[in-house]
Scaffold this motif. Structure first.
Motif, PDB file in Angstrom:
ATOM      1  N   UNK A 411       0.829  -1.203   0.000  1.00 12.20           N
ATOM      2  CA  UNK A 411       0.000   0.000   0.000  1.00 12.20           C
ATOM      3  C   UNK A 411       0.867   1.258   0.000  1.00 12.20           C
ATOM      4  N   UNK A 412       0.380   2.278  -0.697  1.00 11.46           N
ATOM      5  CA  UNK A 412       1.079   3.560  -0.735  1.00 11.46           C
ATOM      6  C   UNK A 412       0.047   4.680  -0.774  1.00 11.46           C
ATOM      7  N   UNK A 413       0.282   5.737  -0.011  1.00 14.12           N
ATOM      8  CA  UNK A 413      -0.611   6.889  -0.040  1.00 14.12           C
ATOM      9  C   UNK A 413       0.172   8.161   0.221  1.00 14.12           C
ATOM     10  N   UNK A 414      -0.412   9.275  -0.212  1.00 14.15           N
ATOM     11  CA  UNK A 414       0.272  10.560  -0.046  1.00 14.15           C
ATOM     12  C   UNK A 414      -0.747  11.683   0.062  1.00 14.15           C
ATOM     13  N   UNK A 415      -0.510  12.578   1.012  1.00 18.68           N
ATOM     14  CA  UNK A 415      -1.302  13.797   1.166  1.00 18.68           C
ATOM     15  C   UNK A 415      -0.406  14.972   0.800  1.00 18.68           C
ATOM     16  N   UNK A 416      -0.926  15.857  -0.049  1.00 19.41           N
ATOM     17  CA  UNK A 416      -0.147  16.987  -0.544  1.00 19.41           C
ATOM     18  C   UNK A 416      -0.962  18.265  -0.369  1.00 19.41           C
ATOM     19  N   UNK A 417      -0.364  19.273   0.253  1.00 18.27           N
ATOM     20  CA  UNK A 417      -1.021  20.565   0.415  1.00 18.27           C
ATOM     21  C   UNK A 417      -0.067  21.697   0.085  1.00 18.27           C
TER      22      UNK A 417
END
Length: 423
Positions: A411-417
């Motif tokens: 699994x891979x996830x990313x939050x970008x702001x």
């Protein structure tokens, strides 16, 4: 504009115009003969540069609007000025270009000549939180200050550049030596001859930048055509700063931090439809370190072909996709993206916004340096995002990617702001 009309007429006198004597008759009852601006007001009224009100008053202490000042500039532009006076007229015309265009006054040539060097830039804050199954979550807080000057050489040629200064807030540094990183990212000369554009120097890559290459190349590029454009580019690409970790680590391991690169592409854009195709050939020992090639052999080449297409259904909704494949690789050789977009934030207009949803498949041996901000090279999955103009020239962006690593299935996830301030 916080300036009174009385003060503005002194500017008008400088740009203005005109006559060699101040023998005009005073048309305004509220500007007495002993007023400090009497000569300027009466002469400019006689020359037609300024006007009063129907009750024969000038109301010189009232704050002037941009539109009123533009009217004065337009009238000054109609007069025959030269030397320093003309230069000041040109600068004022550039400042009030939008209002003058509303008045029907064309100022494109004046804007070009008013200032030989123009500056744009941005300051931005970026937050990222990235997680891979079985690994510790990685968070980053970064600041970037960017300047992008453009200098006019002549009617055909300009010189452009990009200067970045960045720092990591978590460590109060941007590198291992705890120094803020300041670098000249781009500098190139750009010539325009009809439908032909020429770039020479360290310039942005010209083909498939989102999926394949969001970076610079030291070399040359030429694009020619109108609706159907042919692009040729060649030069050297620095691998060590690639967003693709496998490529940057391979460059370190092979002690070969740059690749020779040649590209050719066709792009058709007309009305709501866009279609394109491109081919890239790269050569570096770094590719031996990161790819498994056909028949178990190693190679220092990457040969990537790509196609793209998009259609804008109306002013709000658009659908686009792109696909690429590395003909030299056996593993992670394919990359692609399909994205549905709705509207989009316009930095000039407060309250505008947009959103999108996309599916990304970014094989690391094809997507050598992608720039989707959400999905990472070597992963596949869904990405959603939105942006909103908080105030004029201030835009906030939020993106989220959820998927898995192509090799291994973790699994891979990313939050970008990000918040950007443009100037």
């Amino acid at each position: 504009m916080k300036k009174s009309i009385i003060t503005a007429v002194t500017t008008a006198m400088v740009i203005g115009a005109a006559s060699t004597t101040f023998a005009a008759t005073n048309p305004f009852s509220d500007v007495p003969a002993d007023h400090w601006a009497y000569d300027a007001v009466t002469q400019l009224a006689a020359d037609g540069v300024i006007e009063g009100y129907g009750d024969n008053t000038f109301k010189g202490n009232r704050n002037i609007t941009r539109y009123e000042m533009a009217q004065m500039v337009a009238k000054a532009m109609a007069k025959n000025t030269s030397g320093a006076d003309k230069a000041l007229v040109d600068k004022l015309a550039a400042e009030f270009a939008e209002e003058l265009n509303t008045l029907g006054v064309r100022v494109s040539n004046l804007e070009r000549n008013a200032d030989k060097v123009k500056w744009n830039g941005e300051a931005r804050y970026t937050y990222t939180s990235e997680r891979h199954e079985g690994e510790k979550k990685s968070n980053d807080n970064d600041l970037l200050f960017r300047l992008e000057p453009t200098a006019e050489v002549n009617d055909h040629w300009h010189v452009k550049a990009r200067l970045d200064a960045s720092t990591n807030l978590a460590t109060d540094s941007s590198d291992e030596d705890h120094n803020t990183n300041v670098s000249l990212k781009r500098i190139w000369a750009e010539g325009q001859y009809g439908n032909t554009n020429i770039k020479l120097g360290k310039l942005p890559m010209q083909l498939n930048s989102d999926l394949l290459f969001d970076d610079e190349i030291s070399g040359a590029a030429i694009t020619t055509g109108k609706d159907l454009k042919l692009t040729l580019q060649a030069g050297r690409w620095n691998l060590k700063d690639s967003a693709n970790d496998a490529i940057s680590k391979g460059a370190e391991a092979a002690n070969d931090k740059t690749a020779n690169m040649q590209s050719v592409g066709l792009q058709y854009d007309k009305n709501k439809l866009s279609l394109g195709a491109a081919y890239h050939n790269l050569n570096s020992d770094a590719f031996r370190e990161v790819t498994k090639y056909r028949n178990g052999k190693t190679s220092d080449n990457a040969q990537i072909w790509a196609v793209n297409g998009s259609y804008q259904f109306d002013k709000n909704i658009g659908l686009g996709g792109t696909y690429a494949e590395n003909a030299k690789a056996d593993n992670e050789k394919k990359a692609g993206s399909v994205q549905l977009s709705y509207k989009g934030a316009q930095k000039e207009n407060k309250g505008t916004w947009g959103m999108y949803t996309a599916y990304r498949y970014l094989g690391q041996n094809a997507a050598l340096d992608p720039s989707y901000d959400g999905a990472m090279s070597g992963t596949k999955g869904w990405e959603v995002g939105t942006n909103y103009t908080l105030a004029k020239n201030t835009v906030a962006t939020l993106k989220y990617f959820n998927g898995e690593e192509i090799t291994g299935g973790k699994d891979a996830e990313k939050l970008f702001g990000r918040v950007e301030f443009f100037f």
